[in-house]
Design a protein around this motif. Structure first.
Motif, PDB file in Angstrom:
ATOM      1  N   LEU A   1       0.830  -1.201   0.000  1.00 48.48           N
ATOM      2  CA  LEU A   1       0.000   0.000   0.000  1.00 48.48           C
ATOM      3  C   LEU A   1       0.867   1.254   0.000  1.00 48.48           C
ATOM      4  CD1 LEU A   1      -2.805   1.263   0.157  1.00 48.48           C
ATOM      5  CD2 LEU A   1      -2.698   1.053   2.634  1.00 48.48           C
ATOM      6  N   ARG A   2       1.963   1.239   0.743  1.00 49.33           N
ATOM      7  CA  ARG A   2       2.865   2.387   0.755  1.00 49.33           C
ATOM      8  C   ARG A   2       3.511   2.611  -0.601  1.00 49.33           C
ATOM      9  NH1 ARG A   2       4.169   1.430   6.106  1.00 49.33           N
ATOM     10  NH2 ARG A   2       3.488   3.204   7.330  1.00 49.33           N
ATOM     11  N   GLU A   3       3.890   1.515  -1.261  1.00 51.51           N
ATOM     12  CA  GLU A   3       4.478   1.649  -2.590  1.00 51.51           C
ATOM     13  C   GLU A   3       3.466   2.228  -3.562  1.00 51.51           C
ATOM     14  OE1 GLU A   3       5.760   1.037  -6.512  1.00 51.51           O
ATOM     15  OE2 GLU A   3       4.050  -0.032  -5.666  1.00 51.51           O
ATOM     16  N   GLU A   4       2.210   1.850  -3.394  1.00 55.94           N
ATOM     17  CA  GLU A   4       1.173   2.383  -4.276  1.00 55.94           C
ATOM     18  C   GLU A   4       0.913   3.855  -4.003  1.00 55.94           C
ATOM     19  OE1 GLU A   4      -3.252   0.980  -5.817  1.00 55.94           O
ATOM     20  OE2 GLU A   4      -2.048  -0.288  -4.501  1.00 55.94           O
ATOM     21  N   ILE A   5       1.071   4.278  -2.730  1.00 58.82           N
ATOM     22  CA  ILE A   5       0.931   5.693  -2.403  1.00 58.82           C
ATOM     23  C   ILE A   5       2.071   6.491  -3.031  1.00 58.82           C
ATOM     24  CG2 ILE A   5       1.009   7.353  -0.499  1.00 58.82           C
ATOM     25  CD1 ILE A   5      -0.429   5.281   1.215  1.00 58.82           C
ATOM     26  N   GLU A   6       3.276   5.938  -3.003  1.00 59.03           N
ATOM     27  CA  GLU A   6       4.419   6.626  -3.601  1.00 59.03           C
ATOM     28  C   GLU A   6       4.278   6.756  -5.117  1.00 59.03           C
ATOM     29  OE1 GLU A   6       8.275   5.212  -2.625  1.00 59.03           O
ATOM     30  OE2 GLU A   6       7.759   4.847  -0.526  1.00 59.03           O
ATOM     31  N   SER A   7       3.802   5.697  -5.766  1.00 58.96           N
ATOM     32  CA  SER A   7       3.662   5.712  -7.227  1.00 58.96           C
ATOM     33  C   SER A   7       2.245   5.261  -7.579  1.00 58.96           C
ATOM     34  CB  SER A   7       4.701   4.792  -7.870  1.00 58.96           C
ATOM     35  OG  SER A   7       4.609   4.852  -9.271  1.00 58.96           O
ATOM     36  N   PRO A   8       1.264   6.162  -7.483  1.00 63.46           N
ATOM     37  CA  PRO A   8      -0.131   5.745  -7.645  1.00 63.46           C
ATOM     38  C   PRO A   8      -0.496   5.312  -9.062  1.00 63.46           C
ATOM     39  CG  PRO A   8       0.024   8.136  -7.452  1.00 63.46           C
ATOM     40  CD  PRO A   8       1.388   7.593  -7.184  1.00 63.46           C
ATOM     41  N   PHE A   9       0.290   5.685 -10.062  1.00 68.52           N
ATOM     42  CA  PHE A   9      -0.058   5.361 -11.442  1.00 68.52           C
ATOM     43  C   PHE A   9       0.772   4.213 -12.012  1.00 68.52           C
ATOM     44  CE2 PHE A   9      -1.125   9.885 -10.934  1.00 68.52           C
ATOM     45  CZ  PHE A   9      -2.487   9.836 -11.206  1.00 68.52           C
ATOM     46  N   ARG A  10       1.525   3.533 -11.160  1.00 71.75           N
ATOM     47  CA  ARG A  10       2.343   2.437 -11.667  1.00 71.75           C
ATOM     48  C   ARG A  10       1.478   1.309 -12.208  1.00 71.75           C
ATOM     49  NH1 ARG A  10       7.473   1.807 -10.691  1.00 71.75           N
ATOM     50  NH2 ARG A  10       7.403   2.889  -8.674  1.00 71.75           N
ATOM     51  N   LYS A  11       0.406   0.951 -11.497  1.00 73.69           N
ATOM     52  CA  LYS A  11      -0.481  -0.118 -11.954  1.00 73.69           C
ATOM     53  C   LYS A  11      -1.148   0.256 -13.272  1.00 73.69           C
ATOM     54  CE  LYS A  11      -0.002  -2.961  -8.458  1.00 73.69           C
ATOM     55  NZ  LYS A  11       1.041  -2.190  -7.757  1.00 73.69           N
ATOM     56  N   VAL A  12      -1.498   1.539 -13.419  1.00 72.56           N
ATOM     57  CA  VAL A  12      -2.104   1.989 -14.677  1.00 72.56           C
ATOM     58  C   VAL A  12      -1.102   1.849 -15.822  1.00 72.56           C
ATOM     59  CG1 VAL A  12      -3.154   3.959 -15.863  1.00 72.56           C
ATOM     60  CG2 VAL A  12      -3.630   3.553 -13.441  1.00 72.56           C
ATOM     61  N   ARG A  13       0.147   2.255 -15.572  1.00 75.89           N
ATOM     62  CA  ARG A  13       1.169   2.139 -16.617  1.00 75.89           C
ATOM     63  C   ARG A  13       1.432   0.676 -16.961  1.00 75.89           C
ATOM     64  NH1 ARG A  13       3.806   6.000 -13.348  1.00 75.89           N
ATOM     65  NH2 ARG A  13       5.268   4.394 -12.643  1.00 75.89           N
ATOM     66  N   LEU A  14       1.520  -0.175 -15.937  1.00 71.25           N
ATOM     67  CA  LEU A  14       1.749  -1.592 -16.204  1.00 71.25           C
ATOM     68  C   LEU A  14       0.616  -2.179 -17.041  1.00 71.25           C
ATOM     69  CD1 LEU A  14       3.148  -2.847 -12.771  1.00 71.25           C
ATOM     70  CD2 LEU A  14       4.387  -2.680 -14.924  1.00 71.25           C
ATOM     71  N   PHE A  15      -0.622  -1.835 -16.685  1.00 69.00           N
ATOM     72  CA  PHE A  15      -1.763  -2.357 -17.440  1.00 69.00           C
ATOM     73  C   PHE A  15      -1.743  -1.850 -18.878  1.00 69.00           C
ATOM     74  CE2 PHE A  15      -6.119  -1.812 -18.982  1.00 69.00           C
ATOM     75  CZ  PHE A  15      -6.584  -3.110 -18.900  1.00 69.00           C
ATOM     76  N   PHE A  16      -1.473  -0.564 -19.047  1.00 72.07           N
ATOM     77  CA  PHE A  16      -1.499   0.024 -20.390  1.00 72.07           C
ATOM     78  C   PHE A  16      -0.418  -0.588 -21.280  1.00 72.07           C
ATOM     79  CE2 PHE A  16       0.175   3.250 -23.318  1.00 72.07           C
ATOM     80  CZ  PHE A  16      -0.958   3.471 -24.099  1.00 72.07           C
TER      81      PHE A  16
END
Length: 373
Positions: free
Chosen positions: A88-103
């Protein structure tokens, strides 16, 4: 045939999207399971507490790149060796990483799918006899474009994934550092034990790791008059909010320099067993002079586990941390400021600390604590 190809393209595309969504589902599931703690963390409303339960207060000020706390390690690992709080902390630091990975992952799949059809058209053009086949030159050009697109998107996806894993490892390392326990020496008796996370925002921590000779030399430099004037190092360190944590390192199984792994020994016994080596050089020796700025490590297993990677890094660079020593400076916000070998350079450390790690670093309550600047 074109209609058939379009239907096949849509079907494969839906399968790719469904597979990507399934891969991201475990992360979404963990996020949903942590929704209540997350709302509390961000200051929103939370569910009523059970009788006797303690509210989670003061967590907002400790959210940061390395601001993991010991609570990260009290739960079971979910996957990849990281806890839900760390993810969760990593996602707070980089909130758009999952979006970039999916795209970029879906773009890679789309490029590979387009490459399949381009190769099919190129094969038709090469064999001949197909009325709907495009020119071979156009098909080969499409193949080249799709190969470049697939390789580029796959490269970006892989690099972003590696960056996320490195960020998780950094957060886990910060959590391990925060969970280490020390026992400050204050006055004639030892004070209550504290974790390094309890010292955040109030103290800077200097970890001085080395063998018995290194620890005793460190003690003499703090508690005896080795220069013409009186030793004021403890007062100067207290003035810049520095706490020195000596950590005794020795080799497991009687190893030496390049062989055998290091472990944390009885630092307290080594520190208290320090005696002057030279009466003229170590004048007015008094071990209690440094009690206000010294804390001893507790729990050698946890300290050994944390320092393993630091010792391995020092050895890979040609230094023996047991004989030469290793210092790690931790700032007030929990980040590591610098690493160095040898004894601490006290003059430079005291003189530049407020510049390298200012007291006010943009956390809630700093204006009230340090005043407006």
């Amino acid at each position: 045939r074109r209609k058939t190809h379009k239907k096949m393209f849509r079907s494969v595309l839906f399968l790719c999207l469904g597979g990507a969504r399934a891969l991201l589902a475990p992360v979404d599931h963990r996020r949903r399971s942590l929704a209540s703690p997350g709302r509390r963390l961000l200051g929103g409303a939370s569910a009523p507490l059970a009788p006797g339960a303690r509210p989670h207060a003061g967590r907002l000020g400790r959210v940061g790149p390395l601001a993991s706390d010991p609570g990260d390690f009290d739960g079971a690992e979910l996957f990849g060796g990281f806890t839900a709080k760390q993810r969760l902390r990593e996602e707070i630091e980089s909130p758009f990483r999952k979006v970039r990975l999916f795209f970029f992952a879906t773009s890679t799949a789309s490029a590979l799918l387009a490459l399949y059809f381009s190769l099919t058209n190129a094969l038709k053009g090469y064999l001949g006899g197909y009325s709907d086949a495009p020119p071979l030159a156009d098909s080969l050009q499409s193949c080249a474009i799709n190969v470049i697109a697939a390789a580029g998107c796959a490269f970006v996806t892989w690099k972003d994934y590696q960056a996320g894993e490195a960020s998780l490892q950094r957060i886990a390392k910060g959590g391990a550092l925060a969970s280490l326990v020390v026992q400050p020496l204050r006055g004639e008796t030892s004070a209550a034990r504290q974790s390094l996370s309890d010292l955040r925002r109030d103290k800077r921590v200097l970890l001085a790791c080395g063998g018995a000779a290194y620890i005793q030399e460190l003690a003499l430099s703090l508690t005896s008059d080795q220069r013409k004037d009186a030793n004021t190092l403890p007062d100067q360190l207290a003035g810049v909010d520095v706490v020195v944590v000596p950590v005794l390192l020795d080799y497991k199984g009687g190893g030496s320099g390049g062989s055998g792994s290091c472990q944390v020994g009885d630092t307290g016994g080594c520190w208290r067993g320090t005696v002057p080596r030279d009466e003229e050089k170590d004048r007015n020796f008094d071990l209690a002079r440094a009690n206000g700025v010294v804390a001893l490590p507790c729990g050698p297993e946890a300290w050994t586990a944390y320092l393993d990677s630091e010792v391995a890094t020092a050895r890979s660079q040609g230094f023996d941390p047991v004989t030469k020593g290793l210092t790690i400076m931790v700032k007030k916000n929990g980040r590591i400021l610098r690493r160095a070998t040898g004894q601490p350079q006290w003059a430079g450390l005291v003189g530049t600390m407020e510049v390298m790690d200012g007291s006010k670093f943009g956390m809630p309550g700093d204006d009230e604590k340090y005043g407006k600047r």
